[in-house]
Write an enzyme that holds these catalytic residues in place. Structure first.
Site, PDB file in Angstrom:
ATOM      1  N   HIS A 167      -3.906 125.490  95.719  1.00 47.26           N
ATOM      2  CA  HIS A 167      -4.736 125.068  96.849  1.00 47.26           C
ATOM      3  C   HIS A 167      -4.110 125.631  98.119  1.00 47.26           C
ATOM      4  O   HIS A 167      -3.011 125.197  98.519  1.00 47.26           O
ATOM      5  CB  HIS A 167      -4.847 123.548  96.897  1.00 47.26           C
ATOM      6  CG  HIS A 167      -5.634 122.981  95.748  1.00 47.26           C
ATOM      7  ND1 HIS A 167      -5.240 121.867  95.060  1.00 47.26           N
ATOM      8  CD2 HIS A 167      -6.768 123.426  95.148  1.00 47.26           C
ATOM      9  CE1 HIS A 167      -6.121 121.624  94.098  1.00 47.26           C
ATOM     10  NE2 HIS A 167      -7.048 122.552  94.132  1.00 47.26           N
ATOM     11  N   GLU A 170      -2.232 123.872 101.025  1.00 51.47           N
ATOM     12  CA  GLU A 170      -1.065 123.041 100.693  1.00 51.47           C
ATOM     13  C   GLU A 170       0.212 123.867 100.840  1.00 51.47           C
ATOM     14  O   GLU A 170       0.935 124.146  99.894  1.00 51.47           O
ATOM     15  CB  GLU A 170      -1.253 122.435  99.302  1.00 51.47           C
ATOM     16  CG  GLU A 170      -2.476 121.514  99.281  1.00 51.47           C
ATOM     17  CD  GLU A 170      -2.987 121.121  97.904  1.00 51.47           C
ATOM     18  OE1 GLU A 170      -4.099 120.583  97.823  1.00 51.47           O
ATOM     19  OE2 GLU A 170      -2.269 121.354  96.906  1.00 51.47           O
ATOM     20  N   HIS A 260       1.843 121.015  94.558  1.00 52.22           N
ATOM     21  CA  HIS A 260       0.682 120.757  95.432  1.00 52.22           C
ATOM     22  C   HIS A 260       1.060 119.909  96.650  1.00 52.22           C
ATOM     23  O   HIS A 260       2.204 119.471  96.795  1.00 52.22           O
ATOM     24  CB  HIS A 260      -0.387 119.990  94.642  1.00 52.22           C
ATOM     25  CG  HIS A 260      -1.164 120.815  93.678  1.00 52.22           C
ATOM     26  ND1 HIS A 260      -2.447 121.240  93.887  1.00 52.22           N
ATOM     27  CD2 HIS A 260      -0.824 121.316  92.459  1.00 52.22           C
ATOM     28  CE1 HIS A 260      -2.886 121.935  92.874  1.00 52.22           C
ATOM     29  NE2 HIS A 260      -1.920 122.003  91.987  1.00 52.22           N
ATOM     30  N   GLU A 336       3.243 116.369  93.838  1.00 49.66           N
ATOM     31  CA  GLU A 336       2.501 116.248  95.106  1.00 49.66           C
ATOM     32  C   GLU A 336       3.427 115.888  96.267  1.00 49.66           C
ATOM     33  O   GLU A 336       4.173 114.915  96.188  1.00 49.66           O
ATOM     34  CB  GLU A 336       1.446 115.136  94.961  1.00 49.66           C
ATOM     35  CG  GLU A 336       0.362 115.428  93.953  1.00 49.66           C
ATOM     36  CD  GLU A 336      -0.699 116.384  94.483  1.00 49.66           C
ATOM     37  OE1 GLU A 336      -1.569 116.773  93.694  1.00 49.66           O
ATOM     38  OE2 GLU A 336      -0.648 116.727  95.682  1.00 49.66           O
TER      39      GLU A 336
HETATM   40  C1  GEM Z   1      -5.057 117.379  92.454  1.00 45.94           C
HETATM   41  S1  GEM Z   1      -4.602 117.009  90.864  1.00 45.94           S
HETATM   42  C2  GEM Z   1      -5.584 115.674  90.564  1.00 45.94           C
HETATM   43  C3  GEM Z   1      -4.958 114.939  89.479  1.00 45.94           C
HETATM   44  N1  GEM Z   1      -5.607 113.692  89.322  1.00 45.94           N
HETATM   45  C4  GEM Z   1      -5.150 112.845  88.413  1.00 45.94           C
HETATM   46  N2  GEM Z   1      -5.654 111.623  88.409  1.00 45.94           N
HETATM   47  N3  GEM Z   1      -4.199 113.238  87.573  1.00 45.94           N
HETATM   48  C5  GEM Z   1      -6.370 118.127  92.435  1.00 45.94           C
HETATM   49  O1  GEM Z   1      -6.381 119.287  92.046  1.00 45.94           O
HETATM   50  O2  GEM Z   1      -7.374 117.496  92.804  1.00 45.94           O
HETATM   51  C6  GEM Z   1      -3.971 118.182  93.011  1.00 45.94           C
HETATM   52  C7  GEM Z   1      -4.175 118.488  94.446  1.00 45.94           C
HETATM   53  O3  GEM Z   1      -5.300 118.780  94.865  1.00 45.94           O
HETATM   54  O4  GEM Z   1      -3.203 118.437  95.151  1.00 45.94           O
HETATM   55 ZN    ZN Z   2      -3.657 120.692  95.474  1.00 43.62          ZN
END
Ligand code: GEM
Ligand code: ZN
Length: 376
Positions: A167, A170, A260, A336
């Protein structure tokens, strides 16, 4: 006063700059996508000591419009030292003001990681961190997707993969990779020596260069969310993912980390593979060990806050973490970092920033080193 964003990762549209105390701005959506939230612009011609006000007038329509409460814009006078400016989300707009001490200032959603710094980081990795350019893919617009390999023992049985910034907004993700690559340059690092005796590292410091340079939040130059492309990667829409998947299938994967940033949750956290069809007690144990070691290390990481856990068999396998964990039956995490602050250890001046992202990259290497023996 002049406002510009026609530079690497720049993103702003000027709606009305006639009133310096209330400059009306808007974030521009990703190309071929409705996503927006990233902003990065320069203001010149300021009178130091005079107060200026800025309003991101479309914040209420952004991708994560619930994420503005508690968020404060990042600012810098020199593009190196960044600080946060008190910001308020009100009536659909994000407002912030500054009494600058210099005639120019940059504002951004997070401390940007430029393509020029990326090129420097790749050079650092190759010349000082013992990395080699194992393979290089191409983004839709032809920018290099470098896959670095760090190998001191060609017979090392374990293959550790870490990718970042699928992304593009980020930017903390490539700061994390810089910290990790910086640590790889250290000599006499016993943990690192032990890790590289048993494992090779496969690193992709930036998965989405087109989106990063274009000032995108979420998608590549074709409007594709790369973290939803891991079951359908193709040359036209998601060559970035296709390239990495092809390399993974040649090399193998014993541990995968997808780095991320998160807009809403003011903490560092991880998301695992509990919803994968192939999830097992072994993987559950490895996930718990990784998380507890990172906490025990004193890293800026916590396990109280995060995404809701997926139910058994409910994982979205289009995400990298889940797709790779399922295909290679390996420990696999999305890691994250916050656009806001890590509220377990708040820093009101900077909130979460590049330096803390770098520190986390170094800390994660220690946990990987401690776990490499037990990955299989
Ligand atoms: C997220 S990862 C989403 C993961 N969700 C769950 N419940 N495991 C995405 O891609 O939406 C990563 C991000 O965007 O930072
Ligand atoms: Zn992301």
């Amino acid at each position: 006063m002049q406002i510009s964003a026609n530079f690497d990762s720049g993103n702003i549209e000027v709606i009305d700059a006639s009133n310096p105390q209330r400059v009306l701005l808007a974030m521009r959506p990703d190309l071929a996508s409705h996503h927006f939230q990233w902003f990065h612009f320069k203001v010149e011609g300021l009178v130091p000591g005079q107060r200026y006000g800025f309003s991101l007038t479309n914040a209420g329509q952004s991708a994560y419009n619930q994420a503005w409460d508690g968020y404060h814009a990042a600012a810098s006078y020199d593009q190196r030292n960044w600080f946060r400016v008190p910001s308020r989300f009100d009536d659909g707009a994000l407002d912030f003001s500054l009494e600058p001490c210099e005639a120019q200032v940059w504002f951004a959603y997070f401390e940007p990681y430029s393509r020029a710094r990326h090129d420097w980081l790749i050079e650092q990795a190759l010349s000082k961190a013992g990395a080699e350019l194992f393979a290089s893919g191409q983004s839709i617009e032809g920018r290099a997707i470098q896959l670095l390999r760090v190998s001191r023992n060609p017979a090392a049985p374990r293959k550790i993969w870490i990718i970042a910034q699928q992304h593009p907004g980020e930017h903390m993700a490539e700061w994390f990779m810089e910290g990790l690559i910086e640590r790889l340059q250290q000599r006499g690092d016993a943990e690192l020596d032990a890790l590289l005796a048993r494992a090779e590292l496969y690193l992709v410091p930036n998965m989405n260069p087109d989106g990063a340079v274009r000032g995108h939040l979420r998608t590549n130059a074709a409007g594709q969310d790369l973290n939803r492309a891991w079951q359908s990667a193709n040359a036209a829409q998601s060559p970035e993912v296709l390239f990495v998947q092809q390399q993974m299938r040649q090399v193998g994967v014993d541990l995968f980390l997808d780095i991320h940033g998160d807009e809403e949750i003011p903490h560092v956290f991880s998301a695992g593979c509990e919803g994968n069809p192939g999830y097992s007690p072994r993987l559950e144990r490895l996930e718990a060990e990784f998380r507890s070691r990172l906490v025990a290390l004193g890293a800026e990481f916590q396990t109280t806050y995060g995404y809701p856990r997926s139910g058994p068999g409910q994982a979205n396998l289009t995400l990298a973490c889940n797709a790779v964990g399922q295909e290679f039956d390996c420990l696999s995490f999305t890691l994250e970092m916050p656009f806001k602050d890590h509220d377990d250890n708040p820093n009101p001046l900077t909130a979460w920033d590049g330096r803390r992202s770098m520190r986390l990259g170094k800390d994660v290497l220690s946990v990987v080193a401690a776990m490499v023996e037990g990955l299989r």
